[in-house]
Write an enzyme that holds these catalytic residues in place. Structure first.
Site, PDB file in Angstrom:
ATOM      1  N   GLY A  69      55.375   2.657  37.227  1.00  0.00           N
ATOM      2  CA  GLY A  69      54.358   3.056  37.704  1.00  0.00           C
ATOM      3  C   GLY A  69      54.171   2.727  39.114  1.00  0.00           C
ATOM      4  O   GLY A  69      52.772   2.768  39.443  1.00  0.00           O
ATOM      5  N   HIS A 134      60.632  -3.509  45.275  1.00  0.00           N
ATOM      6  CA  HIS A 134      61.012  -3.901  43.733  1.00  0.00           C
ATOM      7  C   HIS A 134      61.820  -5.376  43.621  1.00  0.00           C
ATOM      8  O   HIS A 134      62.373  -5.619  42.609  1.00  0.00           O
ATOM      9  CB  HIS A 134      62.134  -2.666  43.214  1.00  0.00           C
ATOM     10  CG  HIS A 134      61.671  -1.618  42.912  1.00  0.00           C
ATOM     11  ND1 HIS A 134      60.447  -1.226  42.579  1.00  0.00           N
ATOM     12  CD2 HIS A 134      62.085  -0.199  43.306  1.00  0.00           C
ATOM     13  CE1 HIS A 134      60.138   0.191  42.343  1.00  0.00           C
ATOM     14  NE2 HIS A 134      61.309   0.673  42.843  1.00  0.00           N
ATOM     15  N   ARG A 156      55.679  -2.266  32.754  1.00  0.00           N
ATOM     16  CA  ARG A 156      55.338  -1.231  31.869  1.00  0.00           C
ATOM     17  C   ARG A 156      56.194  -1.457  30.554  1.00  0.00           C
ATOM     18  O   ARG A 156      57.097  -2.278  30.630  1.00  0.00           O
ATOM     19  CB  ARG A 156      55.990   0.355  32.291  1.00  0.00           C
ATOM     20  CG  ARG A 156      55.626   1.387  31.561  1.00  0.00           C
ATOM     21  CD  ARG A 156      56.260   2.743  32.303  1.00  0.00           C
ATOM     22  NE  ARG A 156      55.893   3.827  31.511  1.00  0.00           N
ATOM     23  CZ  ARG A 156      56.197   5.052  32.064  1.00  0.00           C
ATOM     24  NH1 ARG A 156      57.195   5.209  32.953  1.00  0.00           N
ATOM     25  NH2 ARG A 156      55.755   6.071  31.229  1.00  0.00           N
ATOM     26  N   ARG A 288      57.569  12.690  36.258  1.00  0.00           N
ATOM     27  CA  ARG A 288      58.068  13.436  34.994  1.00  0.00           C
ATOM     28  C   ARG A 288      57.272  13.893  34.116  1.00  0.00           C
ATOM     29  O   ARG A 288      56.617  14.683  34.009  1.00  0.00           O
ATOM     30  CB  ARG A 288      59.200  12.446  34.348  1.00  0.00           C
ATOM     31  CG  ARG A 288      60.092  13.129  33.561  1.00  0.00           C
ATOM     32  CD  ARG A 288      61.154  12.113  32.945  1.00  0.00           C
ATOM     33  NE  ARG A 288      60.475  11.095  32.163  1.00  0.00           N
ATOM     34  CZ  ARG A 288      60.264  10.961  30.917  1.00  0.00           C
ATOM     35  NH1 ARG A 288      61.043  11.819  30.007  1.00  0.00           N
ATOM     36  NH2 ARG A 288      59.946   9.929  30.140  1.00  0.00           N
ATOM     37  N   LYS A 289      56.770  12.741  32.942  1.00  0.00           N
ATOM     38  CA  LYS A 289      55.854  13.040  31.918  1.00  0.00           C
ATOM     39  C   LYS A 289      54.592  12.346  32.132  1.00  0.00           C
ATOM     40  O   LYS A 289      53.452  12.770  31.846  1.00  0.00           O
ATOM     41  CB  LYS A 289      56.313  12.947  30.454  1.00  0.00           C
ATOM     42  CG  LYS A 289      57.463  13.783  30.106  1.00  0.00           C
ATOM     43  CD  LYS A 289      57.765  13.569  28.697  1.00  0.00           C
ATOM     44  CE  LYS A 289      58.461  14.853  28.043  1.00  0.00           C
ATOM     45  NZ  LYS A 289      58.882  14.559  26.687  1.00  0.00           N
TER      46      LYS A 289
END
Ligand code: PAP
Length: 326
Positions: A69, A134, A156, A288-289
């Protein structure tokens, strides 16, 4: 000069060759560097980031394990912090730039040998500067931990993070790499072998720091953002010492930021439909989704058991847990 650079490259190559190595999914090999798995191309950037980055007291760092995210939180953080500068949402930079362009990844910025150019770019950025990373917490440059700058960490559910990574890597990886099945990829993931993994160590590093020093690390889950984004937009603003005024709230200031950064809005923007960002990543693959629970469409019962057992083993007793919505 050339010989100094040549010597440095030689030393870096020697360092890489001495590290434990495993087959990766999106890169041929991953190397265990400072306790996390990293493609060789990334190690130089991390070394430089650690050696050269000087945090300012008002910097904000959006930290995350990949595919958790980051893009969303970068957009929200940028919009929250800069809402006085860009009060008209019709001309907002997020409509014409991808969040990764406005909030660059520090670990990628330091790739290559043009460090002086990067340092002058960084020192000229408008403040407060917002960056992404990251990198796991123990590998962050000292100046981030020692200055008053703030970190917001997003993680997540490991099931959805795996599926998001799997889908993303399949889109971006070189066709010349050997095929990896989803079962093999999950086995590697459970062993921690994925860029910036193990995911558990990554999450737990920031989780523990957020408990020990809540003013330094704000820990947010993707699922919490999805369930109550308004609450978290307010929470982030308070944490960054720029709470929304009553007037802003009553004028719909929070809702407009939420709408601007929503998955539907961002995915549909021309700027995010084509072109590349960062290290040649096609922007369209970043959206993506944007759903919770899509993992159910990918996992067999054996895969569910494998990941559930690993999560139980790695996170038990930590106080960190995830709901899995099947
Ligand atoms: P990165 O590590 O490459 O930066 P990151 O942004 O952390 O990726 O995660 C990508 C996930 O966030 C994708 O999830 P999916 O694969 O399950 O769909 C992506 O769709 C989702 N995402 C991106 N932007 C948003 C947004 N504005 N709102 C909600 N989810 C988003």
């Amino acid at each position: 000069m050339a010989s100094t650079e040549g010597h440095q490259e030689y030393e870096e190559e020697k360092q890489i060759q001495s590290l434990p190595k495993e087959r990766g999914w999106a890169s041929r090999y991953l190397y265990l560097f400072q306790g996390f798995w990293c493609p060789s191309t990334h190690i130089q950037g991390v070394n430089s980031f650690q050696n050269h980055f000087q945090a300012k007291h008002n910097d904000v760092i959006v930290a995350s394990f990949p595919k958790s995210g980051t893009t969303w939180l970068k957009a929200l953080t940028f919009a929250i912090l800069n809402r006085q500068r860009f009060s008209s949402l019709e001309n907002h930079p997020l409509l014409t730039s991808n969040p990764h362009e406005l909030v660059p990844f520090l670990d990628f910025l330091f790739h290559g040998d043009n460090i002086q150019d990067q340092l002058s770019y960084l020192s000229n950025m408008t403040e407060p500067r917002v960056f992404g990373t990251h990198i796991p917490l123990p590998s962050l440059p000292k100046s981030i931990m020692e200055s008053n700058c703030k970190i917001i960490y997003i993680c997540r559910n490991p099931f959805d993070t795996f599926v998001s990574s799997w889908s993303f890597f399949n889109n971006i990886k070189s066709k010349s790499l050997p095929e990896v099945t989803i079962e093999e990829a999950l086995q590697m993931y459970c062993k921690g072998i994925i860029g910036f993994g193990p995911i558990w160590d990554h999450m737990l590093g920031y989780w523990k720091e957020s408990i020990a020093t809540p003013n330094k690390v704000l820990f947010v889950k993707y699922e919490q953002l999805q369930e109550d984004v308004k609450f978290y937009v307010k929470r982030v603003a308070e944490y960054l010492d720029c709470p929304f005024t009553e007037e802003e709230e009553s004028n719909g200031g929070i809702e407009s930021i939420i709408k601007l950064c929503s998955f539907e809005k961002m995915k549909d923007l021309e700027v995010n439909k084509s072109g590349t960002v960062g290290r040649n990543i096609e922007k369209k693959y970043l959206f993506r989704k944007g759903e919770i629970g899509d993992w159910i469409n990918y996992f067999s019962p054996a895969m569910i058991e494998m990941l559930s057992k690993t999560i139980e083993e790695k996170l038990s007793g930590s106080g960190l847990s995830f709901k899995t919505r099947a």
